[in-house]
Design a protein around this motif. Sequence first.
Motif, PDB file in Angstrom:
ATOM      1  N   MET A 108      -2.191  -5.632  13.011  1.00  0.00           N
ATOM      2  CA  MET A 108      -0.902  -5.015  13.276  1.00  0.00           C
ATOM      3  C   MET A 108      -0.155  -4.673  11.989  1.00  0.00           C
ATOM      4  O   MET A 108       0.555  -3.662  11.922  1.00  0.00           O
ATOM      5  N   SER A 109      -0.314  -5.479  10.958  1.00  0.00           N
ATOM      6  CA  SER A 109       0.300  -5.146   9.668  1.00  0.00           C
ATOM      7  C   SER A 109      -0.291  -3.853   9.127  1.00  0.00           C
ATOM      8  O   SER A 109       0.439  -2.980   8.615  1.00  0.00           O
ATOM      9  N   TYR A 110      -1.595  -3.715   9.250  1.00  0.00           N
ATOM     10  CA  TYR A 110      -2.252  -2.474   8.828  1.00  0.00           C
ATOM     11  C   TYR A 110      -1.788  -1.298   9.688  1.00  0.00           C
ATOM     12  O   TYR A 110      -1.528  -0.202   9.169  1.00  0.00           O
ATOM     13  N   PHE A 111      -1.631  -1.528  10.988  1.00  0.00           N
ATOM     14  CA  PHE A 111      -1.195  -0.457  11.886  1.00  0.00           C
ATOM     15  C   PHE A 111       0.224  -0.001  11.537  1.00  0.00           C
ATOM     16  O   PHE A 111       0.511   1.204  11.473  1.00  0.00           O
ATOM     17  N   PHE A 112       1.124  -0.941  11.314  1.00  0.00           N
ATOM     18  CA  PHE A 112       2.507  -0.580  11.001  1.00  0.00           C
ATOM     19  C   PHE A 112       2.610   0.107   9.645  1.00  0.00           C
ATOM     20  O   PHE A 112       3.450   0.996   9.456  1.00  0.00           O
ATOM     21  N   PHE A 113       1.783  -0.297   8.713  1.00  0.00           N
ATOM     22  CA  PHE A 113       1.793   0.372   7.411  1.00  0.00           C
ATOM     23  C   PHE A 113       1.322   1.815   7.549  1.00  0.00           C
ATOM     24  O   PHE A 113       1.909   2.732   6.966  1.00  0.00           O
ATOM     25  N   THR A 114       0.272   2.053   8.333  1.00  0.00           N
ATOM     26  CA  THR A 114      -0.199   3.409   8.581  1.00  0.00           C
ATOM     27  C   THR A 114       0.842   4.224   9.335  1.00  0.00           C
ATOM     28  O   THR A 114       1.043   5.415   9.063  1.00  0.00           O
ATOM     29  N   LEU A 115       1.525   3.587  10.283  1.00  0.00           N
ATOM     30  CA  LEU A 115       2.590   4.269  11.020  1.00  0.00           C
ATOM     31  C   LEU A 115       3.728   4.662  10.081  1.00  0.00           C
ATOM     32  O   LEU A 115       4.299   5.762  10.200  1.00  0.00           O
ATOM     33  N   PHE A 116       4.037   3.795   9.138  1.00  0.00           N
ATOM     34  CA  PHE A 116       5.081   4.111   8.154  1.00  0.00           C
ATOM     35  C   PHE A 116       4.667   5.288   7.285  1.00  0.00           C
ATOM     36  O   PHE A 116       5.482   6.160   6.966  1.00  0.00           O
TER      37      PHE A 116
END
Length: 263
Positions: free
Chosen positions: A245-253
């Motif tokens: 999820m940290s990777y997902f949120f970083f990509t979303l950002f």
Amino acid sequence: MQNVNLKMSATTYHKSVVYGLISLLAIPVIATLVYSLSQRWGATITPDGFTFDWYLQLWQDPRFIAAFGRSLLLCFISLAVSCALIIPTIFVVFYYFPRLDSWMNLLILLPFAVPPVVSSVGLLQLYADGPIPIVGTPWVLIGTYFTIALPFMYRALANSLQGINLRDLMDAAHLLGASTPRAFVSIVLPNIRKGLLASLFLSFSFLLGEFVFANILVGTRFETLQVYLYNMRQTSGHFTSALVMSYFFFTLFLTWLATRFSR
């Protein structure tokens, strides 16, 4: 009246299809998020409790911070090298040798034609020994990441250049006294800015999630984010879900940033 009703029903159908697809895609993301925030989630339908301890444990892990920093460093260097090589090349192709565009389109398909595992074995045999023993170092990943970013960047920039009248713009700049390099920097680059930004963010998100080359060519000798995720797969599922999820949120950002820059 009948036409209005048909149009409204068609609109409702289209919205239901879109919302249904979005809901279907959001289910695994939401499930992973809830699992990463749960204290325990085993025999019961709902979690026993919620906590941020898994995220705190992740972001306090020096090994994770180091792997994340290495991945960012590799992506930035690879994309900088790609920009320095691809942007002038595509300008030369479209302005001086437009017939070479078909050959370039064939060339950029080669990274997709050869599977990464096959390419990794070839690179291992080529650079493990000999005059350039760079296997196990980040330099071999920078070279391979360039080949990964090449198709995305070239195709996006080619579409941008095809959307402008390059030759007329350059001729007008020459008539006004600008040299070719100055016209390229002052006129061509601003016109292809959106395509360049889109290709950079797309390539960055793809490179940040690359695993095969990083694991085979370097492994734990220069542990990247995806290799770290692979090595931590035997730990708690809540911890790995927090990592995902940290990777997902970083990509979303990054996607949000790309949208803002495009505007």
